[in-house]
Scaffold this motif. Structure first.
Motif, mmCIF file in Angstrom:
data_model
loop_
_atom_site.group_PDB
_atom_site.id
_atom_site.type_symbol
_atom_site.label_atom_id
_atom_site.label_comp_id
_atom_site.label_asym_id
_atom_site.label_seq_id
_atom_site.Cartn_x
_atom_site.Cartn_y
_atom_site.Cartn_z
ATOM 1 N N UNK A 22 0.830 -1.205 0.000
ATOM 2 C CA UNK A 22 0.000 0.000 0.000
ATOM 3 C C UNK A 22 0.860 1.249 0.000
ATOM 4 N N UNK A 23 1.932 1.230 0.810
ATOM 5 C CA UNK A 23 2.802 2.398 0.870
ATOM 6 C C UNK A 23 3.445 2.674 -0.469
ATOM 7 N N UNK A 24 3.918 1.617 -1.160
ATOM 8 C CA UNK A 24 4.516 1.805 -2.482
ATOM 9 C C UNK A 24 3.498 2.384 -3.457
ATOM 10 N N UNK A 25 2.252 1.884 -3.390
ATOM 11 C CA UNK A 25 1.206 2.371 -4.291
ATOM 12 C C UNK A 25 0.914 3.846 -4.013
ATOM 13 N N UNK A 26 0.856 4.216 -2.745
ATOM 14 C CA UNK A 26 0.573 5.602 -2.413
ATOM 15 C C UNK A 26 1.698 6.513 -2.877
ATOM 16 N N UNK A 27 2.929 6.057 -2.744
ATOM 17 C CA UNK A 27 4.044 6.874 -3.187
ATOM 18 C C UNK A 27 3.961 7.129 -4.682
ATOM 19 N N UNK A 28 3.584 6.110 -5.432
ATOM 20 C CA UNK A 28 3.455 6.263 -6.883
ATOM 21 C C UNK A 28 2.299 7.183 -7.236
ATOM 22 N N UNK A 29 1.200 7.099 -6.454
ATOM 23 C CA UNK A 29 -0.004 7.854 -6.807
ATOM 24 C C UNK A 29 -0.062 9.222 -6.146
ATOM 25 N N UNK A 30 0.623 9.400 -5.008
ATOM 26 C CA UNK A 30 0.424 10.610 -4.239
ATOM 27 C C UNK A 30 1.651 11.455 -4.018
ATOM 28 N N UNK A 31 2.747 11.191 -4.684
ATOM 29 C CA UNK A 31 3.886 12.065 -4.561
ATOM 30 C C UNK A 31 4.816 11.686 -3.431
ATOM 31 N N UNK A 32 5.457 12.676 -2.821
ATOM 32 C CA UNK A 32 6.529 12.428 -1.851
ATOM 33 C C UNK A 32 5.992 11.978 -0.496
ATOM 34 N N UNK A 72 6.198 9.231 2.835
ATOM 35 C CA UNK A 72 7.196 8.418 3.538
ATOM 36 C C UNK A 72 6.987 6.936 3.293
ATOM 37 N N UNK A 73 8.083 6.215 3.105
ATOM 38 C CA UNK A 73 8.008 4.769 2.879
ATOM 39 C C UNK A 73 8.693 3.978 3.984
ATOM 40 N N UNK A 74 9.275 4.647 4.971
ATOM 41 C CA UNK A 74 9.924 3.968 6.076
ATOM 42 C C UNK A 74 9.878 4.822 7.322
ATOM 43 N N UNK A 75 10.221 4.220 8.457
ATOM 44 C CA UNK A 75 10.112 4.929 9.725
ATOM 45 C C UNK A 75 11.043 6.134 9.788
ATOM 46 N N UNK A 76 12.210 6.044 9.160
ATOM 47 C CA UNK A 76 13.128 7.180 9.173
ATOM 48 C C UNK A 76 12.536 8.374 8.430
ATOM 49 N N UNK A 129 4.630 4.123 11.820
ATOM 50 C CA UNK A 129 4.096 3.285 10.744
ATOM 51 C C UNK A 129 3.983 4.104 9.456
ATOM 52 N N UNK A 130 4.718 3.742 8.390
ATOM 53 C CA UNK A 130 4.723 4.574 7.179
ATOM 54 C C UNK A 130 3.384 4.595 6.448
ATOM 55 N N UNK A 131 2.626 3.498 6.522
ATOM 56 C CA UNK A 131 1.330 3.486 5.840
ATOM 57 C C UNK A 131 0.375 4.489 6.477
ATOM 58 N N UNK A 132 0.323 4.517 7.807
ATOM 59 C CA UNK A 132 -0.518 5.489 8.495
ATOM 60 C C UNK A 132 -0.041 6.909 8.212
ATOM 61 N N UNK A 133 1.271 7.093 8.190
ATOM 62 C CA UNK A 133 1.828 8.425 7.946
ATOM 63 C C UNK A 133 1.471 8.928 6.548
ATOM 64 N N UNK A 134 1.577 8.045 5.557
ATOM 65 C CA UNK A 134 1.233 8.440 4.187
ATOM 66 C C UNK A 134 -0.233 8.829 4.087
ATOM 67 N N UNK A 135 -1.096 8.033 4.716
ATOM 68 C CA UNK A 135 -2.526 8.342 4.690
ATOM 69 C C UNK A 135 -2.800 9.666 5.396
ATOM 70 N N UNK A 136 -2.105 9.910 6.507
ATOM 71 C CA UNK A 136 -2.321 11.144 7.257
ATOM 72 C C UNK A 136 -1.969 12.368 6.419
ATOM 73 N N UNK A 137 -0.877 12.300 5.656
ATOM 74 C CA UNK A 137 -0.502 13.436 4.814
ATOM 75 C C UNK A 137 -1.542 13.698 3.732
ATOM 76 N N UNK A 138 -2.068 12.640 3.160
ATOM 77 C CA UNK A 138 -3.087 12.816 2.110
ATOM 78 C C UNK A 138 -4.395 13.353 2.691
ATOM 79 N N UNK A 139 -4.802 12.836 3.836
ATOM 80 C CA UNK A 139 -6.026 13.345 4.465
ATOM 81 C C UNK A 139 -5.819 14.785 4.920
#
Length: 447
Positions: free
Chosen positions: A42-52, A54-58, A128-138
């Motif tokens: 999911x994280x990889x898909x979001x990165x491709x679809x939603x821009x910059x 995060x894909x890892x905890x760092x 958690x990078x998946x939650x972080x990616x979703x949070x930025x989009x929301x």
């Protein structure tokens, strides 16, 4: 518009923070947005679809240093794609309207709502990078929803300034006034601004729908988003209805403030962030309670700032609420206290200037004097402090991840606009910040 007498307000303001009806919180099973391989994919898909994203905890920790900037980068990507799709529809529409919506959103304000989403997700799900990616989009979706609200707000309030610049409808009208005349240009600017707000709302909905989430989290986020939009409109309707009816009720003023800001500006962003992170129901409830109190404090502070602070500090004309005759809690308290004291002179000032589009600086000074002399200003200041303390008390009772708790608490305190020292009213948690980062853009609040 002249105020009419209302019968449903008490003689004095409440001495304690008001109780407001609690909005329902959808249940959400505890757990991250996605687990194992599903989360990674999911994280990889979001990165491709939603821009910059995060894909890892760092990378999640890197966002902490500048959350508004990270949200801006996501919006850069999303809005560039939206503009690309708008141009085939019609180049003129894309240039004159879609690009204005894009610029307005990207220039933004403090992105407080998006920051609340981010830090709530961090406090509930750690790194958690998946939650972080979703949070930025929301968070980006909330920024677009805020564009819709502000553009429509300025039309309804006949405001000429927003964030220190010409309001969108004013800018559009000025570009055509020399060719078609001021009256027709003004009508065009207002109509176009309504469409611009609608476009921002559509793009906000798109961004929420296109954010991949696990089924349970997705259902909760969609329900919260639906409720948020309805509550936003309801609060705005109560606001404009109060202007035309000159409603004086303290209870109605507080209800409008709750819908316009307590829910829209704080509580729902908090719960959206918690929801994408898979927070349990107890945590959601405590964040709801915290957000309700802090959000109401936020609106009461905004009411004070409108009267007592200038355009250089707020980015909008001073006294707009008085000029429009808005039934704010601040004014309702002043009127109630003047009536209880039999202060005819104070009531005459409020009767003379509330709702007068030709409000002068001298008239605004007279209103300020009444707000101070009746004790309304001091009462609202005290209520803000109590609400902030109560909200932080609810927050401190939640079980949250230590890494996100300190920054989120700081942000809530700044959003409440409490006076210095009021944080001592509740026992603070240690602000865990092992990475040495602090949330940027929390120096103040405002629409």
């Amino acid at each position: 518009m002249r105020p009419t007498h209302a019968k449903d307000h008490p003689a004095t303001a409440p001495s304690h923070p008001v109780a407001v009806a609690k909005a329902p919180v959808p249940s959400l099973a505890r757990g991250p947005v996605a687990d194992g391989d599903a989360g990674h994919g999911a994280t990889e898909a979001w990165t491709a679809a939603g821009g910059p994203l995060p894909t890892g905890s760092a990378e999640v920790r890197q966002v902490d240093a500048d959350v508004p900037g990270a949200v801006g980068r996501v919006l850069d990507h999303v809005l560039a794609e939206r503009l690309h799709r708008a141009r085939p529809a019609d180049p003129l529409f894309a240039e004159e309207l879609a690009e204005r919506v894009t610029r307005f959103t990207l220039k933004g304000g403090k992105r407080t709502r998006a920051q609340l989403v981010w830090w709530a997700a961090r406090a509930c799900a750690g790194r958690d990078p998946a939650s972080a990616a979703a949070a930025l989009r929301i968070g980006g979706a909330l920024e677009l929803l805020q564009t819709c609200a502000l553009v429509h707000d300025d039309v309804m309030d006949r405001a000429v300034l927003r964030r220190g610049r010409p309001a969108l409808h004013t800018d559009l009208a000025d570009r055509h006034a020399g060719r078609v005349g001021a009256e027709r240009a003004e009508r065009f600017g207002q109509s176009a601004a309504v469409l611009a707000g609608d476009l921002a709302l559509a793009w906000a909905d798109d961004l929420v729908v296109e954010t991949p989430l696990a089924p349970t989290a997705g259902a909760v986020v969609r329900r919260l988003w639906s409720d948020l939009r309805t509550e936003m409109v309801a609060g705005q309707y109560l606001d404009v209805r109060g202007q035309i009816t000159a409603a004086r009720s303290l209870a109605r003023a507080l209800r409008a403030a709750c819908l316009k800001s307590a829910l829209y500006s704080v509580e729902r962003p908090l719960t959206l962030g918690a929801a994408v992170a898979g927070a349990d129901e107890a945590t959601l409830r405590r964040l709801c309670d915290a957000g309700r109190c802090v959000g109401l404090a936020f609106q009461l502070r905004d009411d004070l700032d409108d009267v007592f602070r200038g355009p250089r500090e707020t980015g909008k004309a001073c006294g707009g609420d008085i000029r429009e005759g808005k039934p704010t809690y601040l004014v309702a308290v002043a009127r109630a206290r003047a009536e209880a004291a039999g202060d005819g002179a104070a009531l005459a000032v409020l009767e003379r200037w509330l709702g007068d589009a030709a409000l002068t600086e001298r008239g605004l000074d007279e209103v300020r004097d009444v707000l101070i002399a009746t004790g309304a200003r001091a009462t609202v200041e005290t209520t803000i402090d109590r609400l902030a303390a109560r909200g932080l008390g609810h927050f401190d009772s939640a079980r949250l991840d230590p890494e996100g708790t300190g920054p989120l608490r700081d942000l809530l305190l700044a959003t409440a606009g409490a006076r210095p020292g009021q944080d001592a009213a509740v026992r603070p948690r240690p602000a865990h910040d092992p990475g040495g980062t602090r949330p940027r853009g929390t120096e103040g609040t405002g629409r």
